[in-house]
Design a protein around this motif. Sequence first.
Motif: not given
Length: 961
Positions: A884-901
């Motif tokens: 799956r492709l998702r396009v957004g802005v990374i608002k946070g990161a932790s331990g390699g995981s990300i929060t994508l808006v």
Amino acid sequence: MAPLWMVLVVVCGQQAPTTEAVRASMMAPPGMEVALVASDPLVRSPVAGVFDARGRLWVVEMSDYPTGPKPGEKPGGAIKILQDDNGDGVFDSASTFADGLLFANGLMLWKDGVIVTCAPAVLYLRDTDGDGKADRRTVLLEGLAQANPQLRPSFPLLTHDGWVQVSSGLRGGQVWKAGETAKNQISLAGMDFRFRPDGSAVEASTGPGQFGNTLDAWGNRFVCDNRHHLRHVVMETAVVQGNPLLAPGELLVDVAGEEGGPLSSGGKVYPISRNWTTSNLHAGRFTAASGVLAFQGAGLGKEHQGSVFTCDPTGNLVHEERLSPKGLTFSARSPQQEREFLAAKDEWFRPVSLVEAPDGSLLILDMARAVIEHPEFMPPELRNRPDLLWGRDQGRIWRVRASGVPRSPIRDLTQLGVQELVDCLGDASGWVRGTAFRLLMEGKQGHRGLTELLMAKALKGPPLARFHAVWLLAACGLERKNLVGMALADGDDHVAEVGLALAKQGDLTGEQLVSMAGRGSERLAGKVAQAAQTLAAGERTGVLTKIALSHGEDAWIRLSVLASAQGCQRALLASLESPPAGKDVNASLLKELARQCGRSLPVQELGGILEGAYSTSGTEVLVGGLLLGLTQRGNAAVGDFLASLPPGAKQKLAAFAMKQMAVAQDQAVPLVKRLEALFIGGTVNGREAGMSGQLFRLLREDAEAQVRVRAAGLLAGCLAEDRQRDLVEGWKAQLPVVRSEILDLAGGNFNLARAVLDGVEAGAVPVTDLDARRAARWMAFADLGLAGRAKKLLAACIAAPRDGVIAQYKGRALAGGDALRGREVFARNCASCHKVEGLGKDVGPDISDTRTKTEEMLLGDILDPNRAIDGAYVAQTVTTASGRLRVGVIKGASGGSITLVLADGTVENLARGDIEEIVSTGKSLMPEGLEKTISPEQMADLIRYLKDWRYLDGKTPRAGS
């Protein structure tokens, strides 16, 4: 400091108001005394400060702010040492320790010098001959982002575990040890960083903070950024890194009552200055939160000891919050009701940083500027305005103290012996305790008998002293296992936490941790869950089960349990499926455990989980989680799982899925339940003709857009290759959000992409539905035939050269315009990412702040969004493990995981193990090519709306009125 959003008002006259006038304009709580303790020429443009062991104040000056020195000139940044020569509490003299520093913005005392944040480096400036001036300069770290000086790494801070913690400043970038190669770069996207004082080690840490970084007495760290004045770092990234299947989201939280998440508008403030704001999102809110300080001095009175203070220089104020423990974190409330701890009417009062003084009082560092905004946030024609530099040679430091509270005696801690310094570890004063800790850390190898003294303090001192003594013993190299055992046996939870933090594999037993988890403290239970990672899987399951049953309703404790669940998810889920009588298990915890099992275990092992799910009250939760994990592995995994089931089990699951599909079609059922049921029903039976027919009816007819979007995703995953084209039928009648979802799905599904291109070729799918970003991605498909076809059919999607388009629009788009019509243009074209006047979503940069922008500048921003893109809003393309492709802005990161808006405001947390690739588009989330949907006349209306929206209520006066 932060991007600042004040109206660009030229303060009358270049001359700064007198200190008496500024003081007279201040409002403080009854009983508080505010006095000036330093001003220019002793100090100019102060931005950060710290007291040394002799009670001298070291201050960083940033007189070059905001534009830097002129070409060929020496940078004006400096580090000053201020002294109170006669002991009356007012600084009498100053000396320069170092100068020629470009935008230095933070310092930490260390041995014979200071560690300074001065992007692109972290420097160690030493005075090796004792003359009070730096004579040796060492680069410790390199690579720091040299963005706007408001946004650079700052505030180095010695933490209780012997590291130096730095706020990264919001612009990401990289950091590496001096002299290292590019392969050793550490990414700071969404992160802060920390390093050993000698520069021997550096690593990313939870963040990001902007201009502020502070510890309370027990080592809890708080940061701030422009809108968020008090954020608690609840856990470090190392806690969650052990479970690559976990997507934890942000690991810091807004603890103040008025705040609410990563996209919030910030906490409320009550300025008494004019404080005009140009943004509806910022009115009456923090816009430049900076200098957060957990205050531990006695000089404000007992009720303020332990409060956290934050500056807002645009509001000309200092704000106070009081903390209350809340599980692993805190809640906070301001003790002032609709007023501030300190506020001034005079707009030259620009508090940017705070310091706890040795005498127990609170010091406020005031830049004393006419304009505090950075010209980066102004239109070009205003960037050379003369008042930008008014006040650069001025500066003030104010002292706040409660009347009737005596000054604490200022001790010269350099004259204390080792025993006396160890005794200071329990002092309530943050300056006394912190300075003693630093001095002992600096000389730990040379202090004779230090280990014995610390051991005695760790066993018999007050709790605060025991806490810091144990950490210092760890720094001195005391055998870890003995230290862990001693700390765990301590009756104080804070000291016991040190033992948990120091423990490694083999140091703890399950019995120990079960006993500690039963002590009753929610916070300690959460720390126990994190420390359980050191246990073998069997023992760990028992500990995590106990904590999940007792504290599973706390979101941070659930996260701690899940962080430690790697390798024992199946056993933990089995132990929680049928809890003891009277015990309930949080549904989201069960679902996440089931998801991780579905994501990681061999499909042949999942039948047992499925069978167990039917015997619980949360069947839908467990089955939904299991299927979600399978789909994240790829659509083939679901088929493999179904094929692995015995005929009876397969029929049982199909029947359950049919019931769920009936729930999904019932519009009387709450939307959340419908979506969950739809996912189960469509995933299991979607390949069957009858069920796919129901999915298509939902896709084309349901009243809820989210149901249609979910149906589209399910159909794309289960339809045969030759039926993917059915998703494109009736394209023009479909909701825009559904069309967008199908196009996103097609980015990772070549069969669906072929069907879309067929539709484009036949005229059923307007080529304009694919924006330039999608078109460019499709033209680069790995399938060369498909890529070639995309290049041929989607050529019209590639936006024309921007300069030409802007030139075509200038005449008509900059003339006249109707704001009310423009509001409708905004709602159709911009509200999915931007928010103005309460309309839209707060995803992209704030575009309601337009008083500082000309019509021509707005036209350029709209038609050429990549011309001056803010690095924080660069779009990222994320490919998941399922394709799956998702396009957004990374608002946070932790331990390699990300929060994508995403562009529609949806927030997605993606686990490290589910991310295949992250590629920066180098472009704004806002697409080019809006000229295809907005005519020049409509553009004139839109620009007029953006300029005049605040006046449409008939109440707000125009500038100058």
